[in-house]
Design a protein around this motif. Structure first.
Motif, PDB file in Angstrom:
ATOM      1  N   PRO A  39       0.812  -1.224   0.000  1.00  0.00           N
ATOM      2  CA  PRO A  39       0.000   0.000   0.000  1.00  0.00           C
ATOM      3  C   PRO A  39       0.847   1.276   0.000  1.00  0.00           C
ATOM      4  CG  PRO A  39      -0.887  -1.600   1.546  1.00  0.00           C
ATOM      5  CD  PRO A  39       0.427  -2.152   1.063  1.00  0.00           C
ATOM      6  N   ARG A  40       2.019   1.232   0.639  1.00  0.00           N
ATOM      7  CA  ARG A  40       2.848   2.447   0.635  1.00  0.00           C
ATOM      8  C   ARG A  40       3.460   2.685  -0.751  1.00  0.00           C
ATOM      9  NH1 ARG A  40       4.520   0.977   6.107  1.00  0.00           N
ATOM     10  NH2 ARG A  40       6.750   0.963   5.673  1.00  0.00           N
ATOM     11  N   ILE A  41       3.685   1.616  -1.500  1.00  0.00           N
ATOM     12  CA  ILE A  41       4.126   1.794  -2.890  1.00  0.00           C
ATOM     13  C   ILE A  41       3.009   2.459  -3.686  1.00  0.00           C
ATOM     14  CG2 ILE A  41       4.627   0.534  -5.048  1.00  0.00           C
ATOM     15  CD1 ILE A  41       6.361  -1.375  -3.396  1.00  0.00           C
ATOM     16  N   LEU A  42       1.785   2.043  -3.416  1.00  0.00           N
ATOM     17  CA  LEU A  42       0.634   2.608  -4.131  1.00  0.00           C
ATOM     18  C   LEU A  42       0.377   4.061  -3.742  1.00  0.00           C
ATOM     19  CD1 LEU A  42      -1.730  -0.508  -3.935  1.00  0.00           C
ATOM     20  CD2 LEU A  42      -0.469   0.313  -5.940  1.00  0.00           C
ATOM     21  N   SER A  43       0.831   4.458  -2.537  1.00  0.00           N
ATOM     22  CA  SER A  43       0.610   5.849  -2.106  1.00  0.00           C
ATOM     23  C   SER A  43       1.920   6.647  -2.158  1.00  0.00           C
ATOM     24  CB  SER A  43      -0.002   5.876  -0.700  1.00  0.00           C
ATOM     25  OG  SER A  43       0.877   5.254   0.226  1.00  0.00           O
ATOM     26  N   GLU A  44       2.714   6.355  -3.184  1.00  0.00           N
ATOM     27  CA  GLU A  44       3.953   7.106  -3.433  1.00  0.00           C
ATOM     28  C   GLU A  44       4.896   7.160  -2.234  1.00  0.00           C
ATOM     29  OE1 GLU A  44       2.833  10.759  -5.303  1.00  0.00           O
ATOM     30  OE2 GLU A  44       2.323   9.725  -7.158  1.00  0.00           O
ATOM     31  N   PHE A  45       5.054   6.023  -1.580  1.00  0.00           N
ATOM     32  CA  PHE A  45       6.046   5.831  -0.524  1.00  0.00           C
ATOM     33  C   PHE A  45       5.759   6.686   0.714  1.00  0.00           C
ATOM     34  CE2 PHE A  45       8.514   6.175  -4.680  1.00  0.00           C
ATOM     35  CZ  PHE A  45       8.043   4.946  -5.127  1.00  0.00           C
ATOM     36  N   LYS A  46       4.458   7.008   0.902  1.00  0.00           N
ATOM     37  CA  LYS A  46       4.043   7.751   2.074  1.00  0.00           C
ATOM     38  C   LYS A  46       3.057   6.896   2.861  1.00  0.00           C
ATOM     39  CE  LYS A  46       6.316  11.477   1.029  1.00  0.00           C
ATOM     40  NZ  LYS A  46       6.146  11.970  -0.304  1.00  0.00           N
ATOM     41  N   PRO A  47       2.954   7.029   4.165  1.00  0.00           N
ATOM     42  CA  PRO A  47       3.878   7.822   4.991  1.00  0.00           C
ATOM     43  C   PRO A  47       5.240   7.137   5.116  1.00  0.00           C
ATOM     44  CG  PRO A  47       2.413   6.531   6.378  1.00  0.00           C
ATOM     45  CD  PRO A  47       1.960   6.305   4.963  1.00  0.00           C
ATOM     46  N   ILE A  48       6.225   7.914   5.524  1.00  0.00           N
ATOM     47  CA  ILE A  48       7.543   7.319   5.760  1.00  0.00           C
ATOM     48  C   ILE A  48       7.476   6.585   7.091  1.00  0.00           C
ATOM     49  CG2 ILE A  48      10.022   7.744   6.014  1.00  0.00           C
ATOM     50  CD1 ILE A  48       9.707  10.202   4.266  1.00  0.00           C
ATOM     51  N   ALA A  49       7.175   5.300   7.002  1.00  0.00           N
ATOM     52  CA  ALA A  49       6.964   4.524   8.229  1.00  0.00           C
ATOM     53  C   ALA A  49       8.234   3.807   8.666  1.00  0.00           C
ATOM     54  CB  ALA A  49       5.841   3.514   8.005  1.00  0.00           C
ATOM     55  N   SER A  50       9.064   3.418   7.718  1.00  0.00           N
ATOM     56  CA  SER A  50      10.298   2.727   8.074  1.00  0.00           C
ATOM     57  C   SER A  50      11.347   3.038   7.015  1.00  0.00           C
ATOM     58  CB  SER A  50      10.033   1.214   8.164  1.00  0.00           C
ATOM     59  OG  SER A  50      11.141   0.571   8.751  1.00  0.00           O
ATOM     60  N   ALA A  51      12.362   3.789   7.411  1.00  0.00           N
ATOM     61  CA  ALA A  51      13.367   4.253   6.452  1.00  0.00           C
ATOM     62  C   ALA A  51      14.264   3.109   5.987  1.00  0.00           C
ATOM     63  CB  ALA A  51      14.217   5.355   7.076  1.00  0.00           C
ATOM     64  N   ILE A  52      14.803   3.271   4.800  1.00  0.00           N
ATOM     65  CA  ILE A  52      15.702   2.246   4.246  1.00  0.00           C
ATOM     66  C   ILE A  52      16.878   1.998   5.192  1.00  0.00           C
ATOM     67  CG2 ILE A  52      17.280   1.722   2.326  1.00  0.00           C
ATOM     68  CD1 ILE A  52      15.359   3.287   0.486  1.00  0.00           C
ATOM     69  N   ILE A  53      17.397   3.047   5.812  1.00  0.00           N
ATOM     70  CA  ILE A  53      18.549   2.850   6.700  1.00  0.00           C
ATOM     71  C   ILE A  53      18.238   1.929   7.885  1.00  0.00           C
ATOM     72  CG2 ILE A  53      19.931   4.905   6.166  1.00  0.00           C
ATOM     73  CD1 ILE A  53      18.537   6.259   8.589  1.00  0.00           C
ATOM     74  N   ILE A  54      16.975   1.833   8.260  1.00  0.00           N
ATOM     75  CA  ILE A  54      16.620   0.955   9.387  1.00  0.00           C
ATOM     76  C   ILE A  54      16.783  -0.516   9.003  1.00  0.00           C
ATOM     77  CG2 ILE A  54      14.785   0.256  10.991  1.00  0.00           C
ATOM     78  CD1 ILE A  54      15.810   3.096  11.481  1.00  0.00           C
ATOM     79  N   ILE A  55      16.219  -0.899   7.873  1.00  0.00           N
ATOM     80  CA  ILE A  55      16.354  -2.305   7.477  1.00  0.00           C
ATOM     81  C   ILE A  55      17.792  -2.591   7.031  1.00  0.00           C
ATOM     82  CG2 ILE A  55      15.502  -2.023   5.098  1.00  0.00           C
ATOM     83  CD1 ILE A  55      14.959  -5.043   7.474  1.00  0.00           C
ATOM     84  N   LEU A  56      18.471  -1.564   6.515  1.00  0.00           N
ATOM     85  CA  LEU A  56      19.889  -1.749   6.188  1.00  0.00           C
ATOM     86  C   LEU A  56      20.691  -2.091   7.440  1.00  0.00           C
ATOM     87  CD1 LEU A  56      22.413  -1.634   4.378  1.00  0.00           C
ATOM     88  CD2 LEU A  56      22.465   0.835   4.752  1.00  0.00           C
ATOM     89  N   LYS A  57      20.385  -1.380   8.523  1.00  0.00           N
ATOM     90  CA  LYS A  57      21.069  -1.659   9.792  1.00  0.00           C
ATOM     91  C   LYS A  57      20.821  -3.108  10.229  1.00  0.00           C
ATOM     92  CE  LYS A  57      19.158  -0.398  13.736  1.00  0.00           C
ATOM     93  NZ  LYS A  57      19.060  -1.580  14.630  1.00  0.00           N
ATOM     94  N   ASP A  58      19.580  -3.542  10.160  1.00  0.00           N
ATOM     95  CA  ASP A  58      19.262  -4.911  10.570  1.00  0.00           C
ATOM     96  C   ASP A  58      19.929  -5.938   9.649  1.00  0.00           C
ATOM     97  OD1 ASP A  58      17.821  -3.673  12.485  1.00  0.00           O
ATOM     98  OD2 ASP A  58      15.894  -4.576  11.996  1.00  0.00           O
ATOM     99  N   ALA A  59      19.927  -5.641   8.346  1.00  0.00           N
ATOM    100  CA  ALA A  59      20.599  -6.551   7.411  1.00  0.00           C
ATOM    101  C   ALA A  59      22.086  -6.636   7.748  1.00  0.00           C
ATOM    102  CB  ALA A  59      20.399  -6.072   5.973  1.00  0.00           C
ATOM    103  N   GLY A  60      22.655  -5.506   8.127  1.00  0.00           N
ATOM    104  CA  GLY A  60      24.069  -5.474   8.491  1.00  0.00           C
ATOM    105  C   GLY A  60      24.357  -6.310   9.732  1.00  0.00           C
ATOM    106  N   ILE A  61      23.425  -6.322  10.673  1.00  0.00           N
ATOM    107  CA  ILE A  61      23.591  -7.175  11.865  1.00  0.00           C
ATOM    108  C   ILE A  61      23.597  -8.642  11.447  1.00  0.00           C
ATOM    109  CG2 ILE A  61      22.413  -7.996  13.949  1.00  0.00           C
ATOM    110  CD1 ILE A  61      21.505  -5.063  14.401  1.00  0.00           C
ATOM    111  N   ILE A  62      22.676  -8.999  10.574  1.00  0.00           N
ATOM    112  CA  ILE A  62      22.604 -10.392  10.109  1.00  0.00           C
ATOM    113  C   ILE A  62      23.898 -10.792   9.407  1.00  0.00           C
ATOM    114  CG2 ILE A  62      21.437 -11.975   8.501  1.00  0.00           C
ATOM    115  CD1 ILE A  62      18.920 -10.010   8.905  1.00  0.00           C
ATOM    116  N   THR A  63      24.321  -9.962   8.442  1.00  0.00           N
ATOM    117  CA  THR A  63      25.465 -10.384   7.626  1.00  0.00           C
ATOM    118  C   THR A  63      26.768 -10.313   8.418  1.00  0.00           C
ATOM    119  OG1 THR A  63      25.690  -8.181   6.640  1.00  0.00           O
ATOM    120  CG2 THR A  63      24.353  -9.800   5.435  1.00  0.00           C
ATOM    121  N   SER A  64      26.870  -9.385   9.358  1.00  0.00           N
ATOM    122  CA  SER A  64      28.122  -9.339  10.117  1.00  0.00           C
ATOM    123  C   SER A  64      28.176 -10.479  11.140  1.00  0.00           C
ATOM    124  CB  SER A  64      28.339  -7.970  10.769  1.00  0.00           C
ATOM    125  OG  SER A  64      27.285  -7.679  11.648  1.00  0.00           O
TER     126      SER A  64
END
Lengths: 444, 444
Positions: free
Chosen positions: A233-258
């Motif tokens: 739904p956020r893709i359908l509403s032009e990425f609004k609202p900003i509920a979870s920034a890319i840097i947040i999941i990047l941080k979690d991905a970094g925890i997994i891979t490290s």
């Protein structure tokens, strides 16, 4: 318990999650003293009925319960041990310290060692990362994965219960680090599925499908997923609202891979997702909602929706479903194999994940089969129902179509190659194999 | 043989490669009739002493030798069979048809079947893709990989010899399709190394290293590679000249991955490279030189060169070397395992690749060990010299550093995960393993 009898709580880190959690405690009648480095947040917290402190030490002094909900391990290290007024100096004898941030297992284990080293082995540390988003944080209905000593868990349990849904408080065996590992293996599913949503809908756009139609159809099919339901739904509403920034999941991905690097475990699906997240950082997209990752798939695309007859629509939709299901299958196997590697209770992992953001129809159905496989219970050589080869065929049709369309499918290609690796190592590929066989790529 | 005795040649496809090959034949005294869809090229070819035709049929009519050097299988299909004046109708009885384009094995085998089906089994088809670039094409010193019937190879051999370096004409056993397979497994190395050059130098730029220094140091080390030697300087000269467009290597990567899909073989390294190539298409970079892929690694980067002391420089350079060597190791294994899957003569593959664009120090040294492993000759359990774990450690230091720098390392991450998969499946990871062990990921 009368309101006046509730203990005072120190709450460090009043971000999107922490603010919700802390104000929920205020509403439940606790006296909560909050600390954050961002002054406007402190003002908001006072307006919501909280008390505030100007240093970590001031927040924790004289309080028996401390919740730390900062964004990263580095921030936790800083508020606890560094600067002029770290929390450490002011922590009460035998205080409960609930670290709710998502941090690497290695960090929270190191934190436990640091406390001992500094003569504060009396502090009752609980490793208790959470999941569920800001709304559930504010409602006190989070999923919480808590590990620690029996004593620490006993003392902190009422607080964990206040913050979590009754059925979603998971006490994870294995002591400090186990909670973080549980969160981490859940985040394998999350990291893969957040990108998969963009990959699936980006593919749909290249195929000329209407995204609203695609979204609804997918969520009503065996390709549905919690993340797809939230990011779609956020893709359908032009990425609004900003509920979870890319840097947040990047941080979690970094925890997994490290962590994976540290223990010598392979995470090709998460690694692939992480590289795409990283590529978005260079583009300046880091602070945008993670649903906006679809831009990495659709740039340069001119026409978005074609006029398709029902038959074409159904065929194209099947390609998107085949893509997502192939990705989810490999994500499921990577997550559960990592859980096995971390010696987590696989039944508990499964129970957590089906009810959390990482869940999907594929995880729900294939998860138990993979767990059986890991336990050596898999004696059936024939696949019941859908086989691994079926999943492969459908996924590969999607990958081949994307190749024709000249668009990348990062996760789909990775999943397709992983499934082929699994099949290459199987003596008789002609026999239909159970889907769970994919997990053999990670663990034999 | 007197000049006048040389046979007439029809040459279809006068692009960068074809033009050089055709004019080389003109210089050697052949009467060459060229055809191309792009009229200015025909004019240039006449100026260089060639004859021209206005249709494929006109070019081949009455000529006993036909060379086809169009860009794709679709173009070959078109000039041979489609349109108003296809070559097929005018091909002489028993004519030699040398298909020098890079096409999938499946296509050239299908072409052979089409000829038989249309009653033209008399045509002596040779499957003879080339490698070496436009300069070597014009010098008649290409590498050529030729497969076909004995009769076809015998009749066409003098032409293949005219176009190739004495030591670089490979007659590939296995009939039609074998030459294309040989080229394809070579292109695994090429596709991985073209991107690796940008990944390595992009990483160097994030590390603050001077690119000229990095380029020189790498090429004088055991991380050197032919592609790095060719693409590196073009990165230093702002992606000029445009010697090989991104769409060209994308096409070759597509041949590899679609053939791999067809035969059920896993190509995670090529698949990863292909996704990055595809992502550059959406950005509008397709026609740019493939050295410009470095832009996908450096965007958003502000400072480029830091002042570093010699010790720091050496450490950072070692990270880049570790990255490249890890990638090259996995690329080598993927290429040779695919060659094995295609039942190619591995000694011939090795000989071809060390002398061609896919070569590198890593390929040269580890290639024979992998071939031995495939032949069951690998009985040593201890690694001689550098072990797989050593490669893994150095690669993982690079991957971890890139994570800190928040930049993607698509190939490095993939390679790191593949090596960990190999190690996960090894009972005693503590023992040093030969580097060649990585190949077990693809073939057991």
């Amino acid at each position: 318990m009368a309101v006046s009898a509730k203990p005072e709580i120190a709450f460090i880190g009043l971000g999107a999650m922490g603010f919700g959690m802390a104000t929920h405690l205020v509403k439940q009648g606790y006296a909560v003293t909050g600390f954050d480095v961002w002054p406007p947040t402190l003002e908001r917290f006072r307006a919501a009925g909280g008390n505030t402190a100007s240093t970590p030490a001031e927040a924790v002094r004289g309080r028996d319960y401390v919740i730390c909900m900062v964004a990263t391990a580095a921030q936790a290290q800083s508020v606890l041990f560094e600067g002029e007024h770290p929390a450490l100096a002011a922590l009460s004898e035998g205080a409960s310290l609930l670290l709710c941030s998502t941090v690497p297992c290695a960090y929270v284990q190191n934190l436990e060692a640091q406390l001992v080293e500094k003569g504060r082995g009396d502090v009752l540390l609980v490793d208790s990362p959470v999941s569920g988003g800001a709304t559930r944080a504010a409602d006190g209905t989070l999923s919480i994965m808590a590990g620690g000593s029996d004593k620490a868990l006993e003392k902190g349990r009422f607080l964990l219960q206040e913050l979590s849904d009754t059925s979603k408080l998971y006490i994870v065996a294995g002591g400090i680090g186990a909670g973080s590992n549980m969160k981490m293996v859940h985040q394998v599913l999350a990291a893969v599925k957040i990108l998969a949503t963009s990959e699936g809908l980006g593919f749909a756009q290249h195929l000329g499908l209407d995204l609203g139609y695609t979204y609804e159809s997918i969520q009503n099919s065996n390709a549905s997923a919690w993340m797809f339901g939230h990011r779609g739904p956020r893709i359908l509403s032009e990425f609004k609202p900003i509920a979870s920034a890319i840097i947040i999941i990047l941080k979690d991905a970094g925890i997994i891979t490290s962590e994976a690097l540290r223990v010598g475990f392979s995470t090709p699906m998460t690694g692939t997702a992480e590289q795409v997240y990283l590529s978005s950082i260079g583009r300046g997209y880091g602070a945008d909602d993670d649903s906006s990752l679809i831009r990495l798939y659709t740039e340069g695309l001119k026409d978005s929706v074609s006029v398709l007859n029902e038959d074409d629509k159904a065929k194209k939709l099947a390609l998107v479903q085949g893509l997502l299901r192939g990705i989810y299958l490999c994500g499921t196997a990577e997550s559960l194999a990592f859980a096995k590697r971390c010696q987590l209770d696989l039944d508990q992992v499964y129970d957590l994940c089906i009810n959390a953001a990482g869940g999907s129809k594929v995880f729900e159905t294939v998860g138990p089969e993979i767990i059986d496989l890991f336990r050596g219970k898999q004696t059936v050589t024939e696949a019941k129902g859908e086989s691994l080869q079926d999943v492969a065929t459908q996924l590969q049709e999607a990958v081949a179509e994307a190749q024709r369309l000249k668009m990348p499918l990062y996760l789909g290609t990775e999943a397709s190659n992983l499934i082929r690796l699994a099949l290459q190592h199987t003596p008789d590929q002609a026999e239909p194999l159970p889907r769970a066989t994919i997990a053999k790529v990670w663990a034999v």
